[in-house]
Write a protein that holds these residues in place. Structure first.
Motif, short mmCIF file in Angstrom:
data_model
loop_
_atom_site.label_atom_id
_atom_site.label_comp_id
_atom_site.label_asym_id
_atom_site.label_seq_id
_atom_site.Cartn_x
_atom_site.Cartn_y
_atom_site.Cartn_z
N LEU A 134 66.31 27.83 45.27
CA LEU A 134 66.53 27.92 43.90
C LEU A 134 65.19 27.49 42.95
N LEU A 135 64.94 28.40 42.09
CA LEU A 135 63.92 28.08 41.41
C LEU A 135 64.23 27.67 40.30
N LEU A 136 63.50 26.38 39.71
CA LEU A 136 63.90 25.65 38.60
C LEU A 136 62.95 25.65 37.50
N ASN A 137 63.17 25.91 36.41
CA ASN A 137 62.37 25.60 35.29
C ASN A 137 60.63 26.05 35.50
N ARG A 138 60.63 27.43 35.85
CA ARG A 138 59.61 28.12 36.33
C ARG A 138 59.57 29.71 35.98
N PRO A 139 58.41 30.35 36.10
CA PRO A 139 58.54 31.71 35.67
C PRO A 139 59.31 32.37 36.78
N PRO A 140 59.70 33.55 36.54
CA PRO A 140 60.32 34.37 37.45
C PRO A 140 59.91 34.43 38.75
N ILE A 141 60.35 34.67 39.97
CA ILE A 141 59.47 35.01 41.15
C ILE A 141 58.65 36.12 41.02
N GLY A 142 57.31 36.16 41.63
CA GLY A 142 56.23 36.78 41.46
C GLY A 142 55.27 36.67 40.30
N GLU A 143 55.79 35.78 39.22
CA GLU A 143 55.00 35.68 38.14
C GLU A 143 54.42 34.42 38.01
N GLY A 144 53.57 33.98 36.94
CA GLY A 144 53.20 32.94 36.97
C GLY A 144 51.79 32.71 37.82
N GLU A 145 51.15 31.54 37.67
CA GLU A 145 49.96 30.95 38.19
C GLU A 145 50.01 31.64 39.70
N GLU A 146 50.80 31.15 40.20
CA GLU A 146 50.82 31.39 41.96
C GLU A 146 51.84 32.52 42.53
N GLY A 147 52.52 33.48 41.32
CA GLY A 147 53.38 34.24 41.75
C GLY A 147 52.90 35.27 42.93
N ALA A 148 51.77 35.76 42.98
CA ALA A 148 51.20 36.61 43.90
C ALA A 148 51.56 36.01 45.32
N GLU A 149 51.02 34.86 45.31
CA GLU A 149 50.92 33.96 46.72
C GLU A 149 51.95 33.84 47.22
N GLU A 150 53.17 33.57 46.30
CA GLU A 150 54.61 33.07 46.75
C GLU A 150 55.12 34.11 47.42
N LEU A 151 54.80 35.41 46.91
CA LEU A 151 55.54 36.63 47.40
C LEU A 151 54.78 37.02 48.77
N GLU A 152 53.72 36.68 48.96
CA GLU A 152 53.07 37.13 50.22
C GLU A 152 52.91 36.12 51.30
N TYR A 153 52.95 34.61 50.92
CA TYR A 153 52.88 33.85 51.81
C TYR A 153 53.93 32.57 51.77
N GLY A 154 54.88 32.68 50.86
CA GLY A 154 56.07 31.81 51.01
C GLY A 154 56.19 30.94 49.82
N LEU A 155 57.35 30.50 49.71
CA LEU A 155 57.66 29.44 48.74
C LEU A 155 57.24 27.96 48.99
N PRO A 156 56.68 27.53 48.01
CA PRO A 156 56.16 25.88 48.19
C PRO A 156 57.57 25.21 48.27
N ALA A 157 57.41 23.97 48.50
CA ALA A 157 58.76 23.00 48.32
C ALA A 157 58.38 21.75 47.39
N ASP A 158 59.00 22.04 46.27
CA ASP A 158 58.58 21.01 45.15
C ASP A 158 59.77 20.99 44.18
N ASP A 159 59.64 20.18 43.17
CA ASP A 159 60.72 20.08 42.25
C ASP A 159 61.10 21.48 41.50
N ASN A 160 60.26 22.27 41.50
CA ASN A 160 60.63 23.74 40.90
C ASN A 160 61.06 24.79 42.02
N HIS A 161 60.87 24.39 43.04
CA HIS A 161 61.22 25.47 44.34
C HIS A 161 62.14 24.56 45.20
N ILE A 162 63.37 24.69 45.28
CA ILE A 162 64.17 23.86 46.02
C ILE A 162 64.61 24.84 47.13
N HIS A 163 64.51 24.21 48.36
CA HIS A 163 64.73 25.14 49.70
C HIS A 163 65.85 24.62 50.27
#
Length: 146
Positions: free
Chosen positions: A72-101
């Protein structure tokens, strides 16, 4: 010794780039919210139910074709967009308050949200939390918590 270190380093780089390719997703795969729509006004806590078609749910770390687990992506740009968008598509989603696993294979959650406007997007990740290729992601919805 130096050639061995170089060879090991090259092997690690090649295996990392292969690992980071993204697991293929079926053409008809879709993830969506059940009972929660763009523009809804709700009260906290908010129950979020995840819908999925064209694929199955499997816990993180499970290597099984056409499966993944929810994020669940919460209060952040759509997947693949924003400051770390390209990295999350290639290397995975971080686990933090905006990326709930939901690596246990969960298909719903109840979350406390403060009063105000919040954006949400569901993204299916493969066994390594990397979005599939192409990404299986819902539309971004905006809800208001009163």
């Amino acid at each position: 010794m130096k050639p061995l270190v170089i060879a090991l380093g090259a092997g690690l780089l090649m295996s990392t780039s292969l690992w980071a390719q993204g697991t293929p997703a079926p053409e008809n795969a879709a993830v969506y919210f059940i009972g929660l729509e763009d523009g809804d006004t709700v009260s906290s806590p908010v129950t979020v139910v995840f819908g999925l078609e064209g694929m199955g749910v499997a816990p993180a770390g499970t290597e099984k074709e056409n499966t993944g687990h929810h994020h669940l992506l919460l209060n952040r740009p759509p997947i693949g967009e924003g400051e770390e968008g390209a990295e999350e598509l290639e290397y995975g989603l971080p686990a933090d308050d905006n990326h709930i696993h939901f690596g246990g294979g969960q298909t719903q959650t109840t979350i406390e949200l403060p009063v105000g406007t919040h954006t949400m997007q569901l993204v299916l990740g493969d066994l390594n939390h990397i979005p599939h290729s192409p990404p299986v992601a819902s539309e971004v919805i905006t809800i208001t918590v009163e």
